[in-house]
Design a protein around this motif. Structure first.
Motif, PDB file in Angstrom:
ATOM      1  N   PHE A  93      41.508  42.671  50.352  1.00  0.00           N
ATOM      2  CA  PHE A  93      40.259  41.925  50.249  1.00  0.00           C
ATOM      3  C   PHE A  93      40.031  41.089  51.510  1.00  0.00           C
ATOM      4  CE2 PHE A  93      41.999  42.475  46.004  1.00  0.00           C
ATOM      5  CZ  PHE A  93      40.937  43.112  45.368  1.00  0.00           C
ATOM      6  N   PRO A  94      38.764  40.893  51.880  1.00  0.00           N
ATOM      7  CA  PRO A  94      38.487  39.998  53.012  1.00  0.00           C
ATOM      8  C   PRO A  94      38.979  38.583  52.718  1.00  0.00           C
ATOM      9  CG  PRO A  94      36.538  41.287  52.430  1.00  0.00           C
ATOM     10  CD  PRO A  94      37.543  41.496  51.338  1.00  0.00           C
ATOM     11  N   THR A  95      39.247  37.849  53.762  1.00  0.00           N
ATOM     12  CA  THR A  95      39.611  36.438  53.629  1.00  0.00           C
ATOM     13  C   THR A  95      38.343  35.605  53.754  1.00  0.00           C
ATOM     14  OG1 THR A  95      41.795  36.827  54.572  1.00  0.00           O
ATOM     15  CG2 THR A  95      40.967  34.556  54.598  1.00  0.00           C
ATOM     16  N   TYR A  96      38.167  34.684  52.813  1.00  0.00           N
ATOM     17  CA  TYR A  96      36.944  33.884  52.794  1.00  0.00           C
ATOM     18  C   TYR A  96      37.260  32.414  53.054  1.00  0.00           C
ATOM     19  CZ  TYR A  96      34.924  38.087  50.750  1.00  0.00           C
ATOM     20  OH  TYR A  96      34.511  39.379  50.537  1.00  0.00           O
ATOM     21  N   ALA A  97      36.213  31.689  53.419  1.00  0.00           N
ATOM     22  CA  ALA A  97      36.347  30.259  53.675  1.00  0.00           C
ATOM     23  C   ALA A  97      36.291  29.492  52.362  1.00  0.00           C
ATOM     24  CB  ALA A  97      35.222  29.791  54.605  1.00  0.00           C
ATOM     25  N   ASP A  98      36.632  28.215  52.414  1.00  0.00           N
ATOM     26  CA  ASP A  98      36.681  27.400  51.204  1.00  0.00           C
ATOM     27  C   ASP A  98      35.317  27.224  50.552  1.00  0.00           C
ATOM     28  OD1 ASP A  98      39.375  27.091  51.292  1.00  0.00           O
ATOM     29  OD2 ASP A  98      39.348  25.094  52.178  1.00  0.00           O
ATOM     30  N   ASP A  99      34.233  27.398  51.318  1.00  0.00           N
ATOM     31  CA  ASP A  99      32.900  27.233  50.720  1.00  0.00           C
ATOM     32  C   ASP A  99      32.315  28.559  50.228  1.00  0.00           C
ATOM     33  OD1 ASP A  99      32.597  28.301  53.256  1.00  0.00           O
ATOM     34  OD2 ASP A  99      30.824  27.103  53.767  1.00  0.00           O
ATOM     35  N   ASP A 100      33.101  29.637  50.240  1.00  0.00           N
ATOM     36  CA  ASP A 100      32.656  30.922  49.698  1.00  0.00           C
ATOM     37  C   ASP A 100      33.144  31.038  48.255  1.00  0.00           C
ATOM     38  OD1 ASP A 100      31.469  31.835  52.109  1.00  0.00           O
ATOM     39  OD2 ASP A 100      33.455  32.401  52.865  1.00  0.00           O
ATOM     40  N   LEU A 101      32.219  31.229  47.323  1.00  0.00           N
ATOM     41  CA  LEU A 101      32.558  31.259  45.908  1.00  0.00           C
ATOM     42  C   LEU A 101      32.995  32.661  45.501  1.00  0.00           C
ATOM     43  CD1 LEU A 101      32.549  29.412  43.406  1.00  0.00           C
ATOM     44  CD2 LEU A 101      30.255  30.274  42.903  1.00  0.00           C
ATOM     45  N   VAL A 102      34.244  32.792  45.083  1.00  0.00           N
ATOM     46  CA  VAL A 102      34.804  34.087  44.669  1.00  0.00           C
ATOM     47  C   VAL A 102      34.602  34.249  43.167  1.00  0.00           C
ATOM     48  CG1 VAL A 102      36.919  35.441  44.493  1.00  0.00           C
ATOM     49  CG2 VAL A 102      36.442  34.123  46.557  1.00  0.00           C
ATOM     50  N   LEU A 103      34.017  35.376  42.755  1.00  0.00           N
ATOM     51  CA  LEU A 103      33.564  35.547  41.378  1.00  0.00           C
ATOM     52  C   LEU A 103      34.320  36.604  40.589  1.00  0.00           C
ATOM     53  CD1 LEU A 103      29.698  35.366  41.940  1.00  0.00           C
ATOM     54  CD2 LEU A 103      31.260  33.530  41.286  1.00  0.00           C
ATOM     55  N   THR A 104      35.185  37.382  41.217  1.00  0.00           N
ATOM     56  CA  THR A 104      35.890  38.423  40.473  1.00  0.00           C
ATOM     57  C   THR A 104      37.382  38.385  40.786  1.00  0.00           C
ATOM     58  OG1 THR A 104      35.683  40.154  42.156  1.00  0.00           O
ATOM     59  CG2 THR A 104      33.873  39.932  40.598  1.00  0.00           C
ATOM     60  N   SER A 105      38.148  38.964  39.896  1.00  0.00           N
ATOM     61  CA  SER A 105      39.585  39.077  40.094  1.00  0.00           C
ATOM     62  C   SER A 105      39.894  40.267  40.990  1.00  0.00           C
ATOM     63  CB  SER A 105      40.281  39.259  38.745  1.00  0.00           C
ATOM     64  OG  SER A 105      40.242  40.618  38.342  1.00  0.00           O
ATOM     65  N   PRO A 106      41.141  40.410  41.444  1.00  0.00           N
ATOM     66  CA  PRO A 106      41.515  41.584  42.244  1.00  0.00           C
ATOM     67  C   PRO A 106      41.384  42.900  41.486  1.00  0.00           C
ATOM     68  CG  PRO A 106      43.101  39.824  42.546  1.00  0.00           C
ATOM     69  CD  PRO A 106      42.220  39.401  41.418  1.00  0.00           C
ATOM     70  N   PHE A 107      41.202  42.858  40.171  1.00  0.00           N
ATOM     71  CA  PHE A 107      41.065  44.087  39.395  1.00  0.00           C
ATOM     72  C   PHE A 107      39.673  44.695  39.483  1.00  0.00           C
ATOM     73  CE2 PHE A 107      44.566  41.860  37.234  1.00  0.00           C
ATOM     74  CZ  PHE A 107      45.535  42.850  37.294  1.00  0.00           C
ATOM     75  N   ILE A 108      38.776  44.106  40.263  1.00  0.00           N
ATOM     76  CA  ILE A 108      37.409  44.594  40.350  1.00  0.00           C
ATOM     77  C   ILE A 108      37.354  46.049  40.819  1.00  0.00           C
ATOM     78  CG2 ILE A 108      37.131  43.692  42.703  1.00  0.00           C
ATOM     79  CD1 ILE A 108      34.440  43.979  39.906  1.00  0.00           C
TER      80      ILE A 108
END
Length: 378
Positions: free
Chosen positions: A298-313
């Motif tokens: 998965f891409p690496t995101y910044a602290d202000d990027d809201l992650v909405l799914t688990s790695p099982f997506i």
């Protein structure tokens, strides 16, 4: 062609692929936080932070970086092109105009979400289009963007039904799942529900992606009173045509990153624990439980990027026929597992699936497949 879609695997002839144009933000408010509850947490296998949200019932709009939206649009167009190359007719919804910022009802106002995850607010059962009662306020009018497609199928003879629309005040939501589930880590606090002059108590709310379609039989994930009311409605409406089998609390809502049917007798399942909760007839099917990814795909995101799914997506695959499956090219372990089971895997790029809450199954709505109302469960 006439609307006809009874299962998840028979040869796919026509499909709707969603649109992410002018996807600018996520609006954090009660309905959003409940919908994404399982993934707005912190544990060793989710993105390691909790977002900060108001506790007074107010909302906040979090901007999405334009680079991510541009890349998402490239990837969604790639999904559509791949399906067309496989001989599938692809329909696209209307796009959200850039000047459409919000929607308003009697009880609330919310940002507009583009019709990207088109599996959610529509359920196709046989020759009937069912617009389901939304669970996220920002998506309340999302099926309006699919009206031209639905109208064409209706003109060709399809049935077209809209389930009762909820008022969606804070009191409409059953909070029990969110208040009792931890999913391995601390959960986001539930925003303080506020009273409204339009309160009517719990209402039906439900997504098509809570359903696993198996000919005459529909397996449905039910986690709240909202879901249960909706399944009550579906059972009465489709009495004599379909049989509904409830499974309880596989997740906060959707079933299609938990279990998918790849062909009659074969399921793609997240884990043994999920398999054990399925109806008894399904537990005799062949279960494909892929290994966890060996690396971080998965891409690496910044602290202000809201992650909405688990790695099982990435289990959210799309079957084109009983032997052919679209799989994220960034998931080599799943590709290898399916190829070992003699599936033809079509790798397709989808980079930011964790930011936008969906995979290939979520982004598509299959409207014409060859299958019929067969009895697979006996």
């Amino acid at each position: 062609m006439h609307l006809n879609s009874y299962d998840e695997w028979s040869p796919l002839r026509e499909v709707v692929v969603g649109s992410a144009l002018n996807y600018t933000s996520h609006e954090r408010e009660l309905s959003f936080d409940l919908f994404f509850h399982d993934n707005l947490i912190r544990s060793e296998w989710y993105y390691p932070r909790l977002a900060v949200s108001p506790s007074d019932g107010s909302s906040e709009r979090l901007a999405i970086k334009q680079r991510y939206v541009d890349e998402l649009n490239e990837d969604v167009d790639g999904i559509a092109s791949t399906l067309e190359s496989l001989g599938v007719t692809v329909h696209r919804p209307l796009d959200v105009r850039s000047d459409t910022a919000s929607v308003r009802t009697l009880a609330w106002e919310a940002a507009v979400v583009p019709p990207l995850n088109v599996r959610d607010n529509t359920l196709i059962l046989g020759d009937e289009i069912v617009e389901t009662p939304p669970m996220v306020r920002a998506r309340y009018f999302e099926t309006q963007f699919l009206k031209p497609i639905f109208a064409r199928y209706f003109a060709e003879g399809a049935r077209w039904t809209v389930m009762p629309r909820p008022l969606m005040t804070d009191s409409s939501f059953d909070l029990s799942y969110a208040e009792s589930s931890s999913i391995g880590g601390p959960t986001e606090p539930i925003r303080n529900p506020q009273p409204s002059a339009y309160d009517v108590g719990f209402e039906m709310m439900f997504d098509g992606a809570q359903c696993l379609r198996l000919g005459r039989d529909i397996v449905v994930n039910v986690s709240t009173v909202n879901h249960a009311y909706a399944v009550d409605w579906l059972e009465r409406h489709f009495e004599g045509r379909f049989r509904f089998h409830r499974v309880h609390r596989l997740s906060d809502s959707h079933i299609d990153s938990m279990v998918l049917a790849l062909r009659p007798g074969t399921l793609l399942v997240r884990s043994e624990a999920v398999a054990e909760k399925l109806p008894a007839p399904l537990r005799s099917w062949d279960m494909i439980i892929p290994p966890p990814p060996e690396g971080n795909n998965f891409p690496t995101y910044a602290d202000d990027d809201l992650v909405l799914t688990s790695p099982f997506i990435d289990l959210n695959v799309l079957s084109v026929d009983p032997d052919t499956v679209l799989v994220n090219e960034a998931c080599p372990e799943l590709i290898k597992t399916l190829e070992q089971r003699k599936f033809t895997v079509v790798p397709v790029r989808h980079r930011h699936r964790r930011l936008f809450g969906g995979g290939f199954h979520c982004f598509t709505l299959d409207t014409v497949r060859d299958g019929g109302p067969e009895d697979y469960l006996g």
